[in-house]
Design a protein around this motif. Structure first.
Motif, PDB file in Angstrom:
ATOM      1  N   THR A  91     -26.472  32.766   7.816  1.00  0.00           N
ATOM      2  CA  THR A  91     -26.026  31.831   8.852  1.00  0.00           C
ATOM      3  C   THR A  91     -27.193  31.585   9.801  1.00  0.00           C
ATOM      4  OG1 THR A  91     -23.785  32.750   8.729  1.00  0.00           O
ATOM      5  CG2 THR A  91     -24.318  31.407  10.664  1.00  0.00           C
ATOM      6  N   GLU A  92     -27.404  30.339  10.186  1.00  0.00           N
ATOM      7  CA  GLU A  92     -28.483  30.017  11.118  1.00  0.00           C
ATOM      8  C   GLU A  92     -27.946  29.246  12.321  1.00  0.00           C
ATOM      9  OE1 GLU A  92     -32.522  28.958   9.421  1.00  0.00           O
ATOM     10  OE2 GLU A  92     -31.231  28.491   7.708  1.00  0.00           O
ATOM     11  N   TRP A  93     -28.505  29.555  13.483  1.00  0.00           N
ATOM     12  CA  TRP A  93     -28.202  28.836  14.718  1.00  0.00           C
ATOM     13  C   TRP A  93     -29.475  28.103  15.154  1.00  0.00           C
ATOM     14  CZ3 TRP A  93     -26.281  33.512  13.422  1.00  0.00           C
ATOM     15  CH2 TRP A  93     -24.918  33.749  13.606  1.00  0.00           C
ATOM     16  N   THR A  94     -29.373  26.815  15.428  1.00  0.00           N
ATOM     17  CA  THR A  94     -30.521  26.047  15.902  1.00  0.00           C
ATOM     18  C   THR A  94     -30.749  26.329  17.380  1.00  0.00           C
ATOM     19  OG1 THR A  94     -30.124  24.288  14.291  1.00  0.00           O
ATOM     20  CG2 THR A  94     -31.481  23.745  16.210  1.00  0.00           C
ATOM     21  N   VAL A  95     -31.954  26.756  17.716  1.00  0.00           N
ATOM     22  CA  VAL A  95     -32.309  27.049  19.105  1.00  0.00           C
ATOM     23  C   VAL A  95     -32.454  25.727  19.855  1.00  0.00           C
ATOM     24  CG1 VAL A  95     -34.085  28.060  20.593  1.00  0.00           C
ATOM     25  CG2 VAL A  95     -33.383  29.236  18.483  1.00  0.00           C
ATOM     26  N   PRO A  96     -31.854  25.598  21.053  1.00  0.00           N
ATOM     27  CA  PRO A  96     -31.839  24.297  21.738  1.00  0.00           C
ATOM     28  C   PRO A  96     -33.175  23.849  22.308  1.00  0.00           C
ATOM     29  CG  PRO A  96     -30.767  25.984  23.077  1.00  0.00           C
ATOM     30  CD  PRO A  96     -31.031  26.603  21.752  1.00  0.00           C
ATOM     31  N   TRP A  97     -34.175  24.720  22.312  1.00  0.00           N
ATOM     32  CA  TRP A  97     -35.488  24.345  22.855  1.00  0.00           C
ATOM     33  C   TRP A  97     -36.416  24.098  21.676  1.00  0.00           C
ATOM     34  CZ3 TRP A  97     -33.214  29.189  24.238  1.00  0.00           C
ATOM     35  CH2 TRP A  97     -32.301  29.057  25.285  1.00  0.00           C
ATOM     36  N   GLU A  98     -36.763  22.834  21.448  1.00  0.00           N
ATOM     37  CA  GLU A  98     -37.450  22.434  20.227  1.00  0.00           C
ATOM     38  C   GLU A  98     -38.888  22.959  20.146  1.00  0.00           C
ATOM     39  OE1 GLU A  98     -37.294  18.221  19.856  1.00  0.00           O
ATOM     40  OE2 GLU A  98     -35.108  18.148  19.638  1.00  0.00           O
ATOM     41  N   LYS A  99     -39.281  23.273  18.916  1.00  0.00           N
ATOM     42  CA  LYS A  99     -40.654  23.646  18.579  1.00  0.00           C
ATOM     43  C   LYS A  99     -41.192  24.776  19.454  1.00  0.00           C
ATOM     44  CE  LYS A  99     -41.717  18.988  16.883  1.00  0.00           C
ATOM     45  NZ  LYS A  99     -42.589  17.796  17.003  1.00  0.00           N
ATOM     46  N   THR A 100     -40.355  25.793  19.674  1.00  0.00           N
ATOM     47  CA  THR A 100     -40.763  26.904  20.534  1.00  0.00           C
ATOM     48  C   THR A 100     -41.006  28.201  19.768  1.00  0.00           C
ATOM     49  OG1 THR A 100     -38.423  27.342  21.040  1.00  0.00           O
ATOM     50  CG2 THR A 100     -39.660  25.991  22.610  1.00  0.00           C
ATOM     51  N   ARG A 101     -40.919  28.160  18.452  1.00  0.00           N
ATOM     52  CA  ARG A 101     -41.106  29.315  17.583  1.00  0.00           C
ATOM     53  C   ARG A 101     -40.277  30.513  18.049  1.00  0.00           C
ATOM     54  NH1 ARG A 101     -47.019  31.373  16.112  1.00  0.00           N
ATOM     55  NH2 ARG A 101     -47.197  29.245  15.334  1.00  0.00           N
ATOM     56  N   PRO A 102     -38.961  30.422  17.965  1.00  0.00           N
ATOM     57  CA  PRO A 102     -38.117  31.573  18.299  1.00  0.00           C
ATOM     58  C   PRO A 102     -38.324  32.676  17.262  1.00  0.00           C
ATOM     59  CG  PRO A 102     -36.796  29.844  17.280  1.00  0.00           C
ATOM     60  CD  PRO A 102     -38.174  29.273  17.472  1.00  0.00           C
ATOM     61  N   ARG A 103     -38.475  33.899  17.732  1.00  0.00           N
ATOM     62  CA  ARG A 103     -38.829  34.950  16.784  1.00  0.00           C
ATOM     63  C   ARG A 103     -38.391  36.335  17.254  1.00  0.00           C
ATOM     64  NH1 ARG A 103     -44.872  35.619  15.708  1.00  0.00           N
ATOM     65  NH2 ARG A 103     -44.051  37.609  14.942  1.00  0.00           N
ATOM     66  N   ASP A 104     -38.403  37.243  16.296  1.00  0.00           N
ATOM     67  CA  ASP A 104     -38.235  38.674  16.498  1.00  0.00           C
ATOM     68  C   ASP A 104     -36.956  39.059  17.248  1.00  0.00           C
ATOM     69  OD1 ASP A 104     -40.760  38.237  15.486  1.00  0.00           O
ATOM     70  OD2 ASP A 104     -41.675  39.852  16.597  1.00  0.00           O
ATOM     71  N   PRO A 105     -35.775  38.604  16.751  1.00  0.00           N
ATOM     72  CA  PRO A 105     -34.518  38.941  17.432  1.00  0.00           C
ATOM     73  C   PRO A 105     -34.220  40.435  17.404  1.00  0.00           C
ATOM     74  CG  PRO A 105     -34.079  37.905  15.322  1.00  0.00           C
ATOM     75  CD  PRO A 105     -35.558  37.777  15.555  1.00  0.00           C
ATOM     76  N   TYR A 106     -33.441  40.855  18.397  1.00  0.00           N
ATOM     77  CA  TYR A 106     -33.048  42.264  18.547  1.00  0.00           C
ATOM     78  C   TYR A 106     -31.633  42.271  19.105  1.00  0.00           C
ATOM     79  CZ  TYR A 106     -33.902  47.265  19.382  1.00  0.00           C
ATOM     80  OH  TYR A 106     -33.878  48.642  19.345  1.00  0.00           O
ATOM     81  N   VAL A 107     -30.741  43.036  18.489  1.00  0.00           N
ATOM     82  CA  VAL A 107     -29.330  43.036  18.871  1.00  0.00           C
ATOM     83  C   VAL A 107     -29.065  44.163  19.868  1.00  0.00           C
ATOM     84  CG1 VAL A 107     -26.955  43.087  18.032  1.00  0.00           C
ATOM     85  CG2 VAL A 107     -28.776  42.190  16.558  1.00  0.00           C
ATOM     86  N   ASP A 108     -28.500  43.825  21.025  1.00  0.00           N
ATOM     87  CA  ASP A 108     -28.192  44.871  22.006  1.00  0.00           C
ATOM     88  C   ASP A 108     -26.836  45.511  21.699  1.00  0.00           C
ATOM     89  OD1 ASP A 108     -26.120  43.335  23.154  1.00  0.00           O
ATOM     90  OD2 ASP A 108     -27.327  42.701  24.876  1.00  0.00           O
ATOM     91  N   LYS A 109     -26.442  46.491  22.506  1.00  0.00           N
ATOM     92  CA  LYS A 109     -25.232  47.270  22.231  1.00  0.00           C
ATOM     93  C   LYS A 109     -23.955  46.443  22.363  1.00  0.00           C
ATOM     94  CE  LYS A 109     -25.266  49.068  26.974  1.00  0.00           C
ATOM     95  NZ  LYS A 109     -25.383  50.306  27.799  1.00  0.00           N
ATOM     96  N   ASN A 110     -24.047  45.278  22.986  1.00  0.00           N
ATOM     97  CA  ASN A 110     -22.889  44.395  23.137  1.00  0.00           C
ATOM     98  C   ASN A 110     -22.848  43.298  22.070  1.00  0.00           C
ATOM     99  OD1 ASN A 110     -21.944  45.713  25.556  1.00  0.00           O
ATOM    100  ND2 ASN A 110     -23.618  44.678  26.651  1.00  0.00           N
ATOM    101  N   GLY A 111     -23.792  43.333  21.143  1.00  0.00           N
ATOM    102  CA  GLY A 111     -23.826  42.332  20.083  1.00  0.00           C
ATOM    103  C   GLY A 111     -24.549  41.052  20.450  1.00  0.00           C
TER     104      GLY A 111
END
Length: 336
Positions: free
Chosen positions: A35-55
């Motif tokens: 599943t993919e979510w499009t980041v609302p800020w274009e061409k910003t290279r969103p990267r390296d996600p990390y999940v916190d204890k609240n999800g």
């Protein structure tokens, strides 16, 4: 196709040149749900996600110069502005909820308080360390990091903010991916050479181990519960296994072989290894089972194509792998 791999290695990190297409996975390599979510800020290279204890899924916008989060339950995004010129590369979320991120362009580590949106800055003790890269946290809550082009690894004592930096023995070794092993020791790969290395947490001494093939260029690293280290060879299209006890190395070709350009990688709670083949378009998430020594899953990142997927993590509570793409999406792969 080896010439293609070597050519792409020399291209800048932001390159989005067309890559070869690959046929769909066979029935023997079952795909997973992405599943993919499009980041609302274009061409910003969103990267390296990390999940916190609240999800909540935190990530950085390397080209957009921000820290942000995604609530996967409703698709909501929130953005935190940070110091101009930081160009954050990576983040982790500590047990207390503080978000630590690396200033890849301004030589610092920072801690963001989600409650206030304010960042506390920790400067490098040596101005030669200009590009903090990937962060990992040890069992004590302290941080270890790499600085690729500066050729350093570092350590942050989170209780005091004190930063130590250590220069590996090999010049231009380009420390890159980093993990903590079950004995609470940091291991990292040196992308500028054919070496894997570790740091003694007590003495801060770096020990390097050459890999057998001089053309090997390991980019990311993963660890399994038995302490075995795994690496993706970016130039040769191989998955490598390094045993810290015997120093033995074993390798397997990736499904796309020399054109695969393996980049992001992680391990799951069943000690399986996951990598992304970025040399093909769309990028493909591939899974390897060390027990059977076989590739059991191949999944194209078909919605966005991925362009380049650079880093990912496995989140045990949700049994999912999270990643960011150069196609401006945050992705989640549900693994069996």
């Amino acid at each position: 196709m080896k010439s293609l791999a070597l050519l792409l290695l020399l291209l800048p990190a932001s390159d989005t040149a067309p890559r070869p297409s690959i046929s769909p996975a066979s029935p023997a390599t079952a795909p997973v749900q992405i599943t993919e979510w499009t980041v609302p800020w274009e061409k910003t290279r969103p990267r390296d996600p990390y999940v916190d204890k609240n999800g909540i899924v935190w990530f950085v916008g390397q080209a957009g110069n921000y820290v942000a989060w995604l609530n996967p339950a409703n698709g909501e995004f929130k953005r935190f502005e940070i110091e101009d010129g930081t160009n954050p590369h990576n983040l982790i979320v500590a047990a207390d909820g503080m978000v630590w991120y690396s200033g890849n362009r301004n030589g610092r580590i920072a801690k963001l308080d989600p409650a206030t949106g304010k960042s506390t800055i920790y400067m490098m003790p040596d101005k030669a360390v200009k590009d903090p890269h990937t962060l990992i946290q040890d069992k004590s809550g302290n941080i270890w990091f790499t600085a690729q082009f500066s050729n350093y690894v570092g350590h942050v004592v989170t209780s005091s903010g004190q930063v130590h930096v250590i220069k590996p023995p090999t010049s231009d070794s380009r420390p890159y991916g980093i993990v903590m092993d079950p004995k609470n020791r940091p291991w990292f790969v040196e992308f500028g050479t054919n070496r894997i290395a570790t740091i003694d947490p007590s003495t801060l001494k770096v020990t390097e181990y050459p890999l057998p093939n001089e053309k090997t260029r390991p980019r990311r690293i993963a660890v399994t519960s038995d302490g075995i280290l795994w690496y993706g060879d970016y130039t040769r299209g191989m998955l490598g296994r390094f045993d810290p006890n015997t120093k033995a190395v074993k390798e397997w070709p990736l499904p796309s072989a020399a054109m695969s350009l393996p980049y992001a990688m992680t391990s799951d709670d069943r000690d399986r290894i996951w990598l992304v083949e970025t040399g093909v378009q769309p990028n493909r998430l591939v899974g390897f089972d060390p027990k059977s020594e076989s590739w059991f899953s191949i999944t194209p990142v078909s919605k966005s194509g991925g362009l380049t997927i650079r880093h990912m993590i496995f989140n045990k509570p949700t049994r999912s792998i999270w990643f960011g793409t150069d196609a401006n999406t945050i992705g989640r792969a549900a693994v069996p």
